[in-house]
Scaffold this motif. Structure first.
Motif, PDB file in Angstrom:
ATOM      1  N   GLN A 146      14.728 -12.828  -8.753  1.00 49.15           N
ATOM      2  CA  GLN A 146      13.882 -11.842  -9.418  1.00 49.15           C
ATOM      3  C   GLN A 146      13.628 -10.699  -8.433  1.00 49.15           C
ATOM      4  OE1 GLN A 146      13.021 -12.417 -12.532  1.00 49.15           O
ATOM      5  NE2 GLN A 146      11.452 -10.913 -12.963  1.00 49.15           N
ATOM      6  N   VAL A 147      13.630  -9.475  -8.921  1.00 52.07           N
ATOM      7  CA  VAL A 147      13.436  -8.311  -8.050  1.00 52.07           C
ATOM      8  C   VAL A 147      11.939  -8.074  -7.878  1.00 52.07           C
ATOM      9  CG1 VAL A 147      13.925  -5.864  -7.723  1.00 52.07           C
ATOM     10  CG2 VAL A 147      15.629  -7.328  -8.831  1.00 52.07           C
ATOM     11  N   ALA A 148      11.512  -7.964  -6.635  1.00 52.10           N
ATOM     12  CA  ALA A 148      10.093  -7.843  -6.300  1.00 52.10           C
ATOM     13  C   ALA A 148       9.498  -6.490  -6.669  1.00 52.10           C
ATOM     14  CB  ALA A 148       9.900  -8.074  -4.802  1.00 52.10           C
ATOM     15  N   ASP A 149       8.217  -6.524  -6.981  1.00 51.45           N
ATOM     16  CA  ASP A 149       7.409  -5.322  -7.144  1.00 51.45           C
ATOM     17  C   ASP A 149       7.063  -4.873  -5.721  1.00 51.45           C
ATOM     18  OD1 ASP A 149       5.301  -3.495  -7.417  1.00 51.45           O
ATOM     19  OD2 ASP A 149       4.215  -4.705  -8.864  1.00 51.45           O
ATOM     20  N   ILE A 150       7.549  -3.697  -5.329  1.00 55.72           N
ATOM     21  CA  ILE A 150       7.293  -3.226  -3.959  1.00 55.72           C
ATOM     22  C   ILE A 150       6.258  -2.100  -3.932  1.00 55.72           C
ATOM     23  CG2 ILE A 150       9.478  -4.035  -3.006  1.00 55.72           C
ATOM     24  CD1 ILE A 150      10.524  -1.116  -3.255  1.00 55.72           C
ATOM     25  N   ASN A 165       3.279  -7.740  -3.637  1.00 54.36           N
ATOM     26  CA  ASN A 165       2.971  -8.335  -2.335  1.00 54.36           C
ATOM     27  C   ASN A 165       2.981  -7.304  -1.207  1.00 54.36           C
ATOM     28  OD1 ASN A 165       2.460 -10.903  -3.170  1.00 54.36           O
ATOM     29  ND2 ASN A 165       4.410 -11.749  -2.536  1.00 54.36           N
ATOM     30  N   VAL A 166       3.888  -6.343  -1.275  1.00 55.32           N
ATOM     31  CA  VAL A 166       3.958  -5.313  -0.231  1.00 55.32           C
ATOM     32  C   VAL A 166       2.620  -4.584  -0.117  1.00 55.32           C
ATOM     33  CG1 VAL A 166       5.092  -3.154   0.457  1.00 55.32           C
ATOM     34  CG2 VAL A 166       6.452  -5.053  -0.399  1.00 55.32           C
ATOM     35  N   GLY A 167       1.919  -4.436  -1.233  1.00 54.15           N
ATOM     36  CA  GLY A 167       0.616  -3.776  -1.225  1.00 54.15           C
ATOM     37  C   GLY A 167      -0.445  -4.540  -0.452  1.00 54.15           C
ATOM     38  N   LYS A 168      -0.194  -5.810  -0.193  1.00 58.69           N
ATOM     39  CA  LYS A 168      -1.140  -6.637   0.563  1.00 58.69           C
ATOM     40  C   LYS A 168      -0.796  -6.693   2.052  1.00 58.69           C
ATOM     41  CE  LYS A 168      -1.553  -9.479  -3.522  1.00 58.69           C
ATOM     42  NZ  LYS A 168      -0.776 -10.484  -4.206  1.00 58.69           N
ATOM     43  N   TRP A 169       0.390  -6.212   2.400  1.00 59.40           N
ATOM     44  CA  TRP A 169       0.837  -6.287   3.788  1.00 59.40           C
ATOM     45  C   TRP A 169       0.238  -5.168   4.627  1.00 59.40           C
ATOM     46  CZ3 TRP A 169       6.873  -6.675   2.997  1.00 59.40           C
ATOM     47  CH2 TRP A 169       7.170  -7.873   2.322  1.00 59.40           C
ATOM     48  N   THR A 170       0.004  -5.476   5.885  1.00 61.25           N
ATOM     49  CA  THR A 170      -0.375  -4.426   6.831  1.00 61.25           C
ATOM     50  C   THR A 170       0.885  -3.648   7.199  1.00 61.25           C
ATOM     51  OG1 THR A 170       0.059  -5.763   8.805  1.00 61.25           O
ATOM     52  CG2 THR A 170      -2.178  -5.912   7.834  1.00 61.25           C
ATOM     53  N   GLU A 171       0.685  -2.513   7.812  1.00 62.45           N
ATOM     54  CA  GLU A 171       1.829  -1.726   8.254  1.00 62.45           C
ATOM     55  C   GLU A 171       2.707  -2.533   9.212  1.00 62.45           C
ATOM     56  OE1 GLU A 171       1.828   2.749   9.380  1.00 62.45           O
ATOM     57  OE2 GLU A 171       1.532   1.615  11.243  1.00 62.45           O
ATOM     58  N   GLU A 172       2.082  -3.254  10.119  1.00 64.40           N
ATOM     59  CA  GLU A 172       2.830  -4.060  11.083  1.00 64.40           C
ATOM     60  C   GLU A 172       3.630  -5.157  10.385  1.00 64.40           C
ATOM     61  OE1 GLU A 172       4.591  -4.899  14.484  1.00 64.40           O
ATOM     62  OE2 GLU A 172       3.178  -3.254  14.276  1.00 64.40           O
ATOM     63  N   GLN A 173       3.056  -5.792   9.377  1.00 64.97           N
ATOM     64  CA  GLN A 173       3.770  -6.821   8.623  1.00 64.97           C
ATOM     65  C   GLN A 173       4.966  -6.224   7.882  1.00 64.97           C
ATOM     66  OE1 GLN A 173       0.329  -8.203   6.405  1.00 64.97           O
ATOM     67  NE2 GLN A 173       0.399 -10.177   7.474  1.00 64.97           N
ATOM     68  N   PHE A 174       4.787  -5.020   7.340  1.00 62.99           N
ATOM     69  CA  PHE A 174       5.884  -4.342   6.647  1.00 62.99           C
ATOM     70  C   PHE A 174       7.017  -4.047   7.621  1.00 62.99           C
ATOM     71  CE2 PHE A 174       8.013  -0.431   5.237  1.00 62.99           C
ATOM     72  CZ  PHE A 174       8.447  -0.832   3.981  1.00 62.99           C
ATOM     73  N   LEU A 175       6.698  -3.497   8.783  1.00 66.76           N
ATOM     74  CA  LEU A 175       7.728  -3.192   9.778  1.00 66.76           C
ATOM     75  C   LEU A 175       8.451  -4.467  10.206  1.00 66.76           C
ATOM     76  CD1 LEU A 175       6.169  -0.438   9.847  1.00 66.76           C
ATOM     77  CD2 LEU A 175       6.697  -0.379  12.272  1.00 66.76           C
ATOM     78  N   THR A 217       9.144 -12.225   5.431  1.00 63.63           N
ATOM     79  CA  THR A 217       7.914 -11.646   4.893  1.00 63.63           C
ATOM     80  C   THR A 217       6.691 -12.377   5.442  1.00 63.63           C
ATOM     81  OG1 THR A 217       7.695 -13.095   2.969  1.00 63.63           O
ATOM     82  CG2 THR A 217       9.160 -11.147   2.745  1.00 63.63           C
ATOM     83  N   PRO A 218       5.512 -11.768   5.345  1.00 63.09           N
ATOM     84  CA  PRO A 218       4.294 -12.448   5.801  1.00 63.09           C
ATOM     85  C   PRO A 218       4.030 -13.753   5.052  1.00 63.09           C
ATOM     86  CG  PRO A 218       3.868 -10.119   5.480  1.00 63.09           C
ATOM     87  CD  PRO A 218       5.247 -10.390   4.950  1.00 63.09           C
ATOM     88  N   GLU A 219       4.581 -13.873   3.835  1.00 68.06           N
ATOM     89  CA  GLU A 219       4.403 -15.106   3.063  1.00 68.06           C
ATOM     90  C   GLU A 219       5.364 -16.211   3.497  1.00 68.06           C
ATOM     91  OE1 GLU A 219       3.180 -11.534   1.198  1.00 68.06           O
ATOM     92  OE2 GLU A 219       5.266 -12.100   1.378  1.00 68.06           O
ATOM     93  N   GLY A 220       6.248 -15.899   4.434  1.00 62.14           N
ATOM     94  CA  GLY A 220       7.202 -16.883   4.927  1.00 62.14           C
ATOM     95  C   GLY A 220       8.529 -16.889   4.185  1.00 62.14           C
ATOM     96  N   TYR A 255       4.543   5.600   1.461  1.00 62.83           N
ATOM     97  CA  TYR A 255       5.036   5.948   0.127  1.00 62.83           C
ATOM     98  C   TYR A 255       4.855   4.800  -0.854  1.00 62.83           C
ATOM     99  CZ  TYR A 255       8.191   7.218  -3.641  1.00 62.83           C
ATOM    100  OH  TYR A 255       8.709   7.497  -4.876  1.00 62.83           O
ATOM    101  N   LEU A 256       5.188   3.595  -0.448  1.00 64.33           N
ATOM    102  CA  LEU A 256       5.087   2.435  -1.330  1.00 64.33           C
ATOM    103  C   LEU A 256       3.632   2.074  -1.625  1.00 64.33           C
ATOM    104  CD1 LEU A 256       7.909   0.196   0.160  1.00 64.33           C
ATOM    105  CD2 LEU A 256       7.993   1.546  -1.956  1.00 64.33           C
ATOM    106  N   ARG A 257       2.736   2.386  -0.741  1.00 66.61           N
ATOM    107  CA  ARG A 257       1.324   2.054  -0.920  1.00 66.61           C
ATOM    108  C   ARG A 257       0.611   3.010  -1.870  1.00 66.61           C
ATOM    109  NH1 ARG A 257      -1.155  -2.352   1.500  1.00 66.61           N
ATOM    110  NH2 ARG A 257      -2.948  -1.027   1.761  1.00 66.61           N
TER     111      ARG A 257
END
Length: 82
Positions: free
Chosen positions: A22-26, A31-41, A49-52, A79-81
């Motif tokens: 399934q293609v993720a909502d970015i 989930n990307v909306g819950k990540w910190t900038e550092e987690q995204f990088l 991903t931060p979720e493992g 941009y994604l945020r």
């Protein structure tokens, strides 16, 4: 190039390649909306991903994004945020 799989609205959805996940909502609502900038990088450079979850390079081209500069990845994150 993100819209090729994640759709024009970046909300993802049904797989676009047979046998792919399934293609993720970015967007900020995924989930990307819950990540910190550092987690995204980290996810864009390691494929983890931060979720493992491990991103499969044949479906998510993180080996390409790992060569992006910090400025490029941070701009993509902002941009994604929004």
């Amino acid at each position: 190039s993100c819209t090729g799989c994640h759709q024009n609205n970046l909300k993802g959805g049904d797989p676009v390649i047979p046998g792919s996940p399934q293609v993720a909502d970015i967007t900020s609502s995924g989930n990307v909306g819950k990540w910190t900038e550092e987690q995204f990088l980290t996810a864009m450079r390691t494929g983890k991903t931060p979720e493992g979850k491990e991103l499969q390079p044949q479906f998510m081209p993180w080996p390409m994004t790992k060569s992006y500069t910090d400025v490029e990845l941070k701009a993509l994150y902002v941009y994604l945020r929004n």
